[in-house]
Design a protein around this motif. Structure first.
Motif, PDB file in Angstrom:
ATOM      1  N   VAL A 182      48.354 -17.642  76.493  1.00 44.91           N
ATOM      2  CA  VAL A 182      49.222 -18.377  77.418  1.00 44.91           C
ATOM      3  C   VAL A 182      50.658 -18.218  76.918  1.00 44.91           C
ATOM      4  O   VAL A 182      50.879 -17.972  75.750  1.00 44.91           O
ATOM      5  N   PRO A 183      51.634 -18.328  77.835  1.00 44.07           N
ATOM      6  CA  PRO A 183      53.022 -18.229  77.394  1.00 44.07           C
ATOM      7  C   PRO A 183      53.357 -19.343  76.409  1.00 44.07           C
ATOM      8  O   PRO A 183      52.850 -20.461  76.532  1.00 44.07           O
ATOM      9  N   VAL A 184      54.227 -19.013  75.462  1.00 41.76           N
ATOM     10  CA  VAL A 184      54.562 -19.962  74.405  1.00 41.76           C
ATOM     11  C   VAL A 184      55.194 -21.226  74.987  1.00 41.76           C
ATOM     12  O   VAL A 184      55.012 -22.333  74.468  1.00 41.76           O
ATOM     13  N   GLY A 185      55.902 -21.089  76.111  1.00 38.40           N
ATOM     14  CA  GLY A 185      56.552 -22.245  76.725  1.00 38.40           C
ATOM     15  C   GLY A 185      55.563 -23.287  77.204  1.00 38.40           C
ATOM     16  O   GLY A 185      55.863 -24.478  77.241  1.00 38.40           O
ATOM     17  N   VAL A 186      54.350 -22.835  77.579  1.00 40.12           N
ATOM     18  CA  VAL A 186      53.324 -23.790  78.013  1.00 40.12           C
ATOM     19  C   VAL A 186      52.905 -24.659  76.834  1.00 40.12           C
ATOM     20  O   VAL A 186      52.737 -25.878  76.952  1.00 40.12           O
ATOM     21  N   MET A 187      52.745 -24.016  75.671  1.00 43.34           N
ATOM     22  CA  MET A 187      52.356 -24.764  74.471  1.00 43.34           C
ATOM     23  C   MET A 187      53.406 -25.812  74.130  1.00 43.34           C
ATOM     24  O   MET A 187      53.081 -26.972  73.850  1.00 43.34           O
ATOM     25  N   THR A 188      54.705 -25.415  74.140  1.00 44.82           N
ATOM     26  CA  THR A 188      55.741 -26.372  73.756  1.00 44.82           C
ATOM     27  C   THR A 188      55.841 -27.496  74.779  1.00 44.82           C
ATOM     28  O   THR A 188      56.133 -28.629  74.427  1.00 44.82           O
ATOM     29  N   SER A 189      55.559 -27.184  76.060  1.00 45.02           N
ATOM     30  CA  SER A 189      55.599 -28.235  77.082  1.00 45.02           C
ATOM     31  C   SER A 189      54.539 -29.301  76.822  1.00 45.02           C
ATOM     32  O   SER A 189      54.752 -30.478  77.076  1.00 45.02           O
ATOM     33  N   LEU A 190      53.371 -28.843  76.329  1.00 42.74           N
ATOM     34  CA  LEU A 190      52.276 -29.781  76.089  1.00 42.74           C
ATOM     35  C   LEU A 190      52.694 -30.858  75.107  1.00 42.74           C
ATOM     36  O   LEU A 190      52.287 -32.009  75.207  1.00 42.74           O
TER      37      LEU A 190
END
Lengths: 355, 296
Positions: free
Chosen positions: A329-337
């Motif tokens: 998954v894109p890294v931005g999805v992880m940071t959003s979580l």
């Protein structure tokens, strides 16, 4: 204590004050060093780990130019630039966020919340999909977009000068959140209309991703973060004094307006170049500052630690994102979580305080 | 907690030690025809005032008369629309602001406190004007901070967070910051607000000591006329943005003065302890009763 004469008592007091000052300075230096070490360790881990796990010696042989073909390609062409971009873009997002939050005296005033990132992102997408720009011109447009958004938010929320930390900055933040939403909508619209509709490119500009970064992205990112950080340390003392409000800062000899403008321009530049490189990796700017302050205390602005924390967040998110069982998954999805819930929590707390 | 006075500090540092300026302040601050305002609103309408060097003085006046605004313009926090504030004969706005900050300190009303900062860190910011861009912290700075903490009785609070202090302690911490700045001229905007009577006197005593021992020029905005009279060499009364009077407290503060500037009937007597004027407002309903009696 009462048996001692006053002179020795005060001298002891003085000595212990200087001592505590030295001790707290040393503590800050130690924590900052540890954070930087962790960031570098994670960058190395990011290079070694992946579909195929390489040892440190494999990595070293690639760097020194004697690696085997497969390793040479996957480390030299993919993982190394990716880890470096993650390291420096994380640091850049962290620096920009910390300096904004410090300058405006509110954790919610980070550039990814108040629309600066969204502005740079929209400008970058516009430059690529409509104008067909790349390289320096692309960065220039992104920086212009970020600066224009920052000016726009500042002007719209201006009331009797820029707020010091004691006066409510909530208006400024709410205006910024509104503008961010509008700009993000415009970016999505551009992405849908773009001729060469490409899912991966879209994900990069909508959520931020390290998927297709290469060596051409590394040099501008490194140059911008290092240069920007050095420039900020020159005005860094002013940044610290500005926390005490305009009157106090003026009285202590800070040129308030030019210092503020300088800090905003440098931060927006760093942020915009990072955004043009990876897309807007969500919430990194927002998260880095408060975490650094939590670890270091708020006695001084924590720019360098903010940078290290930003890098740690992006690298950690990247390592986790690459190894999820459900696929990449894109890294931005992880940071959003992580960032999303924290944002909700902080906004709720701010509103409760205001009541 | 034992507290050094300035006299003992000077005795310990015959060569001047951390503060070289043990001589009287030679720096002159002067306002010439100063006009200051916010937006369309002109608050100070042409004010002239030469601050006597090495003196201690107060600016008084009713709420909204512009006394704080005038102090801010003296400290270059607000630019003069016309006229000039002169520091040693040069327009203060044309001097490098950091250079001014080495000569002139200002303690504004209710400055912002960054969350979580300790007293000692707060006070150390007073050293900012003495550092260059790359200049680091040196032992002289340590000495200045420690001395400022001691003079204000804040040494034992040095690692306490400013947020958790009482109003009086917080005010003393800010004054300590101004002391650490070691300027020849010190301007203070209502330094005694939020303080109980004992602390008010303590703060003013401290400023008076500073004035006598180091020759620091002190200019403060004060609300209490009797306290101003007690501690000042001169008093500047501001009314409607102009200077209503300036001079020695015993000459300036009269019943007529209180009536014209504050619109208040009062009795001005002599303090038996300090031999300075004391203003006692007349009770309004008593006054009405007295008038009725006179009529009948």
């Amino acid at each position: 204590m009462s048996s001692k004469d006053p002179a020795t008592m005060t001298e002891e007091g003085t000595a212990s004050v200087s001592l505590s000052r030295r001790r707290s300075r040393r503590r800050r230096a130690v924590i900052t060093t540890i954070l930087i070490a962790v960031a570098i360790f994670l960058a190395i881990a990011d290079v070694c780990l992946g579909h195929e796990v390489y040892s440190l010696s494999d990595v070293w042989s690639v760097i020194s130019g004697s690696g085997s073909g497969g390793a040479q390609f996957s480390i030299g062409e993919i993982r190394l630039p990716r880890a470096l971009v993650a390291l420096f873009c994380g640091a850049g997002f962290g620096i920009a966020g910390t300096s904004f939050q410090t300058l405006l005296g509110n954790v919610l005033a980070s550039p990814d919340i108040i629309g600066v990132t969204a502005g740079a992102n929209l400008a970058a997408v516009l430059a690529i999909t409509v104008l067909g720009l790349s390289g320096l011109a692309l960065f220039g447009v992104a920086v212009a977009g970020g600066l224009a958004t920052a000016c726009c938010v500042l002007l719209l929320s201006w009331s009797r000068g820029l707020a010091s930390s004691s006066s409510p900055t909530s208006r400024f933040i709410l205006v910024g959140i509104g503008i961010a939403a509008m700009l993000n909508a415009a970016t999505s619209w551009l992405m849908v209309r773009a001729d060469q509709w490409d899912v991966q490119a879209a994900s990069r500009w909508l959520t931020g991703s390290l998927t297709d970064v290469g060596w051409s992205d590394v040099i501008p990112a490194v140059a911008c973060v290092v240069g920007g950080y050095l420039a900020l340390t020159v005005v860094g003392k002013s940044l610290d004094i500005l926390r005490f409000g305009t009157p106090m800062a003026t009285g202590l000899g800070v040129k308030v307006n030019s210092a503020r403008a300088g800090i905003i321009v440098i931060s927006v530049m760093i942020l915009s170049v990072m955004t043009a490189t990876t897309g807007p990796i969500a919430f990194v700017s927002f998260l880095a500052g408060p975490i650094a302050v939590r670890l270091l205390g708020s006695q001084k602005p924590a720019l360098l630690s903010g940078a290290a924390v930003g890098a740690i967040i992006v690298l950690l998110a990247d390592i986790v994102a690459q190894h999820l069982p459900s696929g990449k998954v894109p890294v931005g999805v992880m940071t959003s979580l992580v960032g999303g819930p924290l944002l909700v929590f902080l906004v709720a707390r701010m509103m409760r305080k205001a009541e | 907690m034992a507290r050094k006075t300035l006299d003992t500090l000077q005795a310990e540092n015959p060569q001047g030690g951390p503060h070289e300026n043990s001589h009287d302040s030679q720096h002159r601050l002067e306002a010439r025809n100063v006009e200051v305002g916010y937006g369309d609103n002109l608050v100070i309408k042409g004010l002239n005032c030469a601050i006597p060097p090495a003196s201690m003085g107060s600016i008084v006046g009713p709420n909204g008369c512009g006394k704080s605004t005038f102090l801010k313009s003296l400290a270059r926090l607000l630019p003069a629309r016309s006229g000039q504030v002169l520091l040693d004969g040069q327009a203060i706005s044309s001097l490098p602001t950091k250079r001014v900050a080495q000569i002139l300190g200002i303690l504004p009303q209710a400055p912002a406190v960054p969350e979580g900062i300790t007293v000692e860190e707060l006070v150390s910011r007073g050293r900012h004007p003495h550092h260059g861009i790359f200049g680091g912290w040196n032992p002289q700075d340590d000495a200045a901070v420690d001395e400022a903490l001691e003079l204000t009785g804040m040494t034992s609070f040095s690692s306490t967070e400013v947020d958790s202090l009482s109003g009086g302690q917080r005010q003393r911490a800010w004054i300590a910051l101004s002391l650490a700045q070691q300027t020849d001229i010190l301007l203070l905007d209502e330094p005694t607000t939020y303080l109980d009577m004992t602390y008010q006197l303590e703060v003013l005593d401290l400023l008076a000591e500073l004035n006598v021992a180091r020759g620091t020029t002190i200019v403060m905005v004060l609300h209490d006329l009797s306290l101003a009279a007690r501690y000042s060499d001169w008093i500047l009364a501001v009314k409607d943005g102009t200077a209503a009077a300036m001079g020695k407290p015993s000459e300036v503060i009269t019943e007529e003065f209180v009536r014209s500037v504050f619109n208040l009937e009062s009795h001005v007597g002599m303090d038996p302890v300090t031999h300075t004027p004391v203003v006692t407002p007349l009770e309004r309903h008593c006054l009405a009763a007295a008038r009725n009696q006179a009529k009948s």
